[in-house]
Design a protein around this motif. Structure first.
Motif, PDB file in Angstrom:
ATOM      1  N   VAL B  36       5.412  16.781   6.670  1.00 56.00           N
ATOM      2  CA  VAL B  36       4.213  16.003   6.410  1.00 56.00           C
ATOM      3  C   VAL B  36       3.852  15.205   7.657  1.00 56.00           C
ATOM      4  O   VAL B  36       4.666  14.440   8.169  1.00 56.00           O
ATOM      5  N   LEU B  37       2.642  15.424   8.156  1.00 53.39           N
ATOM      6  CA  LEU B  37       2.233  14.736   9.383  1.00 53.39           C
ATOM      7  C   LEU B  37       1.439  13.472   9.066  1.00 53.39           C
ATOM      8  O   LEU B  37       1.423  12.528   9.844  1.00 53.39           O
ATOM      9  N   GLU B  38       0.751  13.480   7.962  1.00 53.06           N
ATOM     10  CA  GLU B  38      -0.118  12.355   7.660  1.00 53.06           C
ATOM     11  C   GLU B  38      -0.334  12.308   6.150  1.00 53.06           C
ATOM     12  O   GLU B  38      -0.447  13.342   5.501  1.00 53.06           O
ATOM     13  N   ILE B  39      -0.394  11.111   5.633  1.00 56.06           N
ATOM     14  CA  ILE B  39      -0.684  10.965   4.208  1.00 56.06           C
ATOM     15  C   ILE B  39      -1.798   9.950   4.054  1.00 56.06           C
ATOM     16  O   ILE B  39      -1.779   8.896   4.691  1.00 56.06           O
ATOM     17  N   GLU B  40      -2.747  10.269   3.225  1.00 54.91           N
ATOM     18  CA  GLU B  40      -3.739   9.262   2.899  1.00 54.91           C
ATOM     19  C   GLU B  40      -3.872   9.201   1.387  1.00 54.91           C
ATOM     20  O   GLU B  40      -4.371  10.140   0.769  1.00 54.91           O
ATOM     21  N   PRO B  41      -3.433   8.108   0.785  1.00 51.48           N
ATOM     22  CA  PRO B  41      -3.600   8.019  -0.657  1.00 51.48           C
ATOM     23  C   PRO B  41      -5.063   7.769  -1.005  1.00 51.48           C
ATOM     24  O   PRO B  41      -5.735   6.964  -0.355  1.00 51.48           O
ATOM     25  N   SER B 334       1.865  -2.726  -7.418  1.00 56.46           N
ATOM     26  CA  SER B 334       1.773  -1.300  -7.123  1.00 56.46           C
ATOM     27  C   SER B 334       0.725  -1.015  -6.056  1.00 56.46           C
ATOM     28  O   SER B 334       0.882  -0.122  -5.241  1.00 56.46           O
ATOM     29  N   PHE B 335      -0.349  -1.796  -6.091  1.00 58.14           N
ATOM     30  CA  PHE B 335      -1.425  -1.615  -5.112  1.00 58.14           C
ATOM     31  C   PHE B 335      -0.888  -1.755  -3.694  1.00 58.14           C
ATOM     32  O   PHE B 335      -1.114  -0.896  -2.839  1.00 58.14           O
ATOM     33  N   CYS B 336      -0.159  -2.826  -3.450  1.00 58.61           N
ATOM     34  CA  CYS B 336       0.352  -3.052  -2.094  1.00 58.61           C
ATOM     35  C   CYS B 336       1.482  -2.084  -1.756  1.00 58.61           C
ATOM     36  O   CYS B 336       1.585  -1.625  -0.630  1.00 58.61           O
ATOM     37  N   ASN B 337       2.314  -1.782  -2.751  1.00 57.38           N
ATOM     38  CA  ASN B 337       3.407  -0.857  -2.472  1.00 57.38           C
ATOM     39  C   ASN B 337       2.876   0.527  -2.129  1.00 57.38           C
ATOM     40  O   ASN B 337       3.425   1.217  -1.277  1.00 57.38           O
ATOM     41  N   PHE B 341       2.860   3.001   1.586  1.00 56.39           N
ATOM     42  CA  PHE B 341       3.598   4.263   1.503  1.00 56.39           C
ATOM     43  C   PHE B 341       3.373   5.212   2.685  1.00 56.39           C
ATOM     44  O   PHE B 341       4.339   5.753   3.222  1.00 56.39           O
ATOM     45  N   PRO B 342       2.113   5.423   3.112  1.00 56.10           N
ATOM     46  CA  PRO B 342       1.914   6.386   4.210  1.00 56.10           C
ATOM     47  C   PRO B 342       2.683   6.047   5.474  1.00 56.10           C
ATOM     48  O   PRO B 342       3.068   6.940   6.223  1.00 56.10           O
ATOM     49  N   TYR B 343       2.939   4.761   5.689  1.00 57.33           N
ATOM     50  CA  TYR B 343       3.556   4.382   6.959  1.00 57.33           C
ATOM     51  C   TYR B 343       4.984   4.874   7.089  1.00 57.33           C
ATOM     52  O   TYR B 343       5.429   5.208   8.173  1.00 57.33           O
TER      53      TYR B 343
END
Lengths: 160, 369, 347
Positions: B36-41, B334-337, B341-343
């Motif tokens: 996985v190179l990048e994640i954007e929720p 949950s919002f902040c957690n 996450f992507p980082y």
């Protein structure tokens, strides 16, 4: 212990006052671990920077926004892990321009909080890397948490 | 034939409908093979505009809606909300109600963590553990339904106290539960801590360092797993938490395994608190004298509780003129957690990302509100 | 006549009728086992999960697989818009076919074998590895990223586990000196002191461990079910399949289970021989066959039960660990086993 806490909170307030003087419009100690200051929107970055780097307020807990009749307020809640004090910073934002500096260079957590405020209240955060709607669809018109937002039947849905 | 073999990165949308997104979220992942190179929720699929609804409902009528944010642990949501309204009103809550609030919040935490273990197991392919987790959680739900008539959305706390007193025999049922649960938890220990394959999947995966965690606004067990002993119950006590004796569980590594570990061990701490809560339960009223129409004076209140998933806060502004809040803002853990996450998830392969995502324990009802 | 056809006696050894009967018998044997297995697996897994499992259709829910089949067969056949139609539609059949083919060379009693070819093991290995092609066809044809990832995983998995699988059999082949499954079972028909069977698991314990792990991996079951791990890839290569075509994949999967465990029994557990019992019935004609089949099936179900038990107990491993386990652990072990066997045989 509680006395001590109260004093600590006052100390922080004094330090802030001496540093920023009349940039702080209003200040009070709400209770032993709660501090509240009111500032003008343009000073928010400097004060947040000072809070984070000099006074160890390291946890940006939340960013809220309120639509008052005369002004917008962006409300930051910042907690200090070492001092165990919560500071509430009410930043006044002009209703016309609705612009304020972004805190994303200081806290990564500001990213989504600011997007949420933008999405709901339409306040633009200058310097935010990715300021777009977070909850609502991209083509949504209006900012729902503004008091002049009319709740109609499905305002985002356009009949062809 | 000197054509070069080409490789291509591709975008995979994990979700919104996917077995392990814990609700409806979408992780836009850019993949190179399995890496996985990048994640954007992408969130908002469950957005119901609760903050706007809050402005149009009276203070009491918003209470049932708080249940529907983090629907796995609605009791703590109630708790945070009533604390904020009580701060606005300046109401003193009776001692019995405070003790019960703490007890109920901790029972809720146990239920939440068992649910976490169940879902975590399911995401790792351990369906047996999922069933076990649900089975044990049922014990808490039984207690809750005996008390509130509901299994999930309790709507039990009220501004100034609780809806009603506990029914006859409830306390002894809690005592039975306190005895029964630790025996069951031994099975979990045997399963998880001796399981080579499980340990291999979770150790060293998705490492979140303390410094980054603070900067990203991560709270709750995820932060404690990174080694920061921050717990609102200890650091900024609300209700009667300062009268209880319990430890803040921390771990050092900040990986998926630590996050699991912190939650697992917190169940024992919560059991300790529940025990103290029912032992010390005083007699008396469970609700203070509250005016029929709640119309707080103008002002703002910011209440924080340590919800099972992290720091849950309500920011309520009252204009002093109406019986409806001028502004309700929810700071959901949950919002902040999720935003952090992507980082720390990039660079792993898909199975690790799934394990990692399961370990941050988010609930989308609260992220989207 | 019938006897000749069934037992492959002289004359019709390779006749057409025998071939047709063999195919039908194999199909029937596998299908019946698969249907039973679907129920059995659900029931056992449910028990491990502290659930009841199917208990509505028929006694103990035993008609559940049939109900499932009817449901799946009557469903609408949906083809994704951008799928590669031909590949997409043929993949389930290919999977089904290649899952079934190895069964032809596995006997369930003396002479009771569909095609008694002399290179039986080689044939089984060759044909069973072809089922990967079906998975890749399904993954590519569905035009779905999850399917593609699942197919790629299967390809990697099959590449790295085929090797130890084959190499672990070599020890046995060297001992027996034949690739024929009948001969392999016959070689295990004796016993020490009349009670301790001379099964190859006692001769080749290391090979058994390697073979069993590789078989589990080839079947794609937990802990190696990465090709269709639902929490990561939704359903892997068969994400886009429904109804009948899904049923074919399902069938193929359980056929793998039947064939795999039959192979384990054949190679390591003496096939249809049980020390004392086989001796008693040795000269009783038809009864002997029935006893042999019963012994074989019973052993097969022990192996299947262990496989289901593993599924109920373990978590899923991850793809990189799995591949390195195949290459760095199983393959060297298989090679060591060959060396040890060779040294002992040459002494």
């Amino acid at each position: 212990m509680t006395e001590n806490k109260q004093e600590l909170t006052h100390e922080v307030l004094e330090e802030l006052k001496s540093e920023f003087g009349d940039k702080i419009v209003e200040a009070e100690v709400k209770r032993k671990t709660r501090l509240r200051i009111k500032i003008n929107g343009e000073n928010v970055f400097d004060i947040a920077d000072y809070l984070k780097n000099k006074l160890d307020f390291d946890h940006l807990s939340s960013i809220a926004s309120v639509d008052y009749p005369e002004t917008f307020e962006v409300v930051y809640h910042i907690w200090s892990y070492p001092r165990k004090i919560l500071i509430q910073v009410n930043a006044l934002v002009d209703k016309e321009s609705a612009r304020i500096k972004s805190l994303t260079p200081l806290w990564k957590s500001a990213d989504w909080h600011e997007r949420e405020v933008y999405d709901m209240m339409g306040i633009i955060f200058e310097g935010h890397p990715n300021l777009k709607r977070i909850f609502l669809p991209e083509d949504f018109k209006g900012y729902p948490l503004r008091k002049d937002f009319k709740i109609g039947p499905k305002p985002w849905y356009k009949e062809d | 034939m000197d054509e070069e073999i080409r490789t291509e990165e591709f975008i995979l949308n994990i979700g919104p409908q996917h077995p392990s997104t814990h609700g409806v979220t979408r992780l836009v992942t850019r993949l190179s093979g399995e890496t996985v190179l990048e994640i954007e929720p992408v969130i908002g699929y469950l957005h119901r505009g609760l903050e706007k609804i809050g402005e149009n409902k009276t203070y009491e009528k918003f209470l049932p809606l708080t249940d529907r944010m983090d629907y796995i642990s609605s009791m703590t949501n109630n708790h945070a909300y009533v604390l904020a309204v009580e701060e606005l009103l300046g109401i003193e809550v009776p001692a019995r109600a405070e003790y019960l609030r703490v007890t109920l919040s901790e029972l809720q935490r146990i239920a939440n963590h068992l649910m976490f273990i169940a879902a975590f197991g399911a995401d790792l392919g351990a369906w047996t553990i999922m069933m076990y987790g649900f089975r044990e959680r049922e014990m808490v739900l039984d207690l809750m339904s005996m008390l509130t008539g509901q299994r999930l959305l309790y709507n039990f706390m009220r501004v100034g106290g609780l809806k009603e007193d506990v029914p006859l025999g409830w306390v002894s049922k809690v005592r039975e539960f306190l005895k029964a649960l630790p025996e069951k938890l031994e099975d979990y220990k045997a399963y998880f801590y001796n399981n080579e394959i499980f340990l291999d999947r979770v150790e060293g995966v998705g490492i979140l360092k303390a410094k980054d965690a603070i900067n990203m606004g991560v709270t709750g067990p995820n932060l404690r797993a990174a080694g920061v002993a921050y717990d609102v119950r200890k650091d900024d006590p609300y209700s009667y938490y300062d009268r209880f004796d319990f430890d803040v569980i921390t771990e050092k590594e900040g990986d998926t395994f630590s996050r699991f570990n912190v939650r697992f061990n917190e169940i024992y701490e919560s059991l300790k608190i529940v025990k103290q809560g029912i032992e010390a339960l005083p007699e008396g009223e469970v609700i203070a004298k509250v005016p029929r129409i709640i119309k707080p004076p103008a002002g703002e209140a910011y209440s924080r509780v340590e919800a099972p998933k992290g720091e849950l806060a309500f920011y309520i502004v009252s204009d002093g003129k109406t019986d409806k809040p001028y502004r309700v803002k929810v700071r959901g853990p949950s919002f902040c957690n999720l935003s952090s996450f992507p980082y720390y998830a990039v660079g792993d392969i898909i199975p690790d990302v799934i394990a990692n995502f399961a370990s941050i324990d988010i609930v989308l009802g609260e992220v989207d509100r | 006549m019938l006897e000749n056809i069934l037992y492959g006696a002289s004359g019709v050894e390779n006749g057409l009728i025998r071939g047709i009967v063999g195919v039908i018998a194999t199909l029937l044997f596998v299908s019946l086992n698969v249907l039973f297995l679907i129920w059995l697996e659900r029931k056992i897994i449910a028990r491990i999960h502290v659930r009841y499992g199917p208990n509505r259709a028929g006694r103990y829910g035993m008609l559940q697989p049939i109900a499932d089949m009817i449901k799946l067969l009557t469903k609408e056949s949906i083809v994704p818009k951008d799928a590669d139609k031909i590949t997409y539609n043929t993949a389930p059949w290919v999977a089904f076919l290649f899952a079934l083919l190895p069964a032809a060379a596995i006997g369930i009693a003396t002479g009771l074998i569909s095609t008694n070819i002399s290179v039986g093991l080689l044939y089984i290995v060759a044909v069973s590895s072809l089922s990967t092609i079906a998975v890749i066809m399904a993954g590519w044809g569905s035009n779905n990223k999850y399917s593609l990832l699942g197919a790629m995983r299967t390809a990697a998995q099959s590449l790295s586990y085929e090797m130890p699988l084959v190499l672990s059999m070599i020890g046995i082949v060297a001992i027996v000196g034949s690739l024929n499954t009948q001969n392999i079972v016959a070689a295990q028909s004796h016993a020490w002191l009349g009670i301790i069977p001379k099964w190859f698991i006692f001769y080749q314990p290391l090979a058994f461990v390697v073979f069993f792990s590789a078989v589990v991996a080839e079947m794609g079951r937990i802990p190696f079910d990465l090709q269709e791990s639902e929490s990561e890839l939704v359903a892997g290569f068969h994400t886009e399949y429904g109804g009948m075509k899904f049923a074919m994949f399902m069938f193929a999967e359980y056929t793998h289970l039947v064939v795999g465990s039959a192979l384990v029994v054949t190679l390591f557990f003496g096939g249809w021989y049980l020390p004392v019992v086989s001796g008693i019935f040795a000269n009783m004609g038809y009864i002997n066959y029935i006893v042999q089949i019963a012994i074989f099936v019973a052993k097969m179900y022990v192996i299947i039960f262990i496989l289901i038990w593993i599924r109920g107990t373990l978590t899923r491993t991850r793809i990189n660990k799995m591949l390195s386990f195949g290459w760095k652990t199983l393959l060297p072990l298989a090679l060591i086993n060959i060396v040890i066997t060779g040294v002992i045989l040459s002494l």
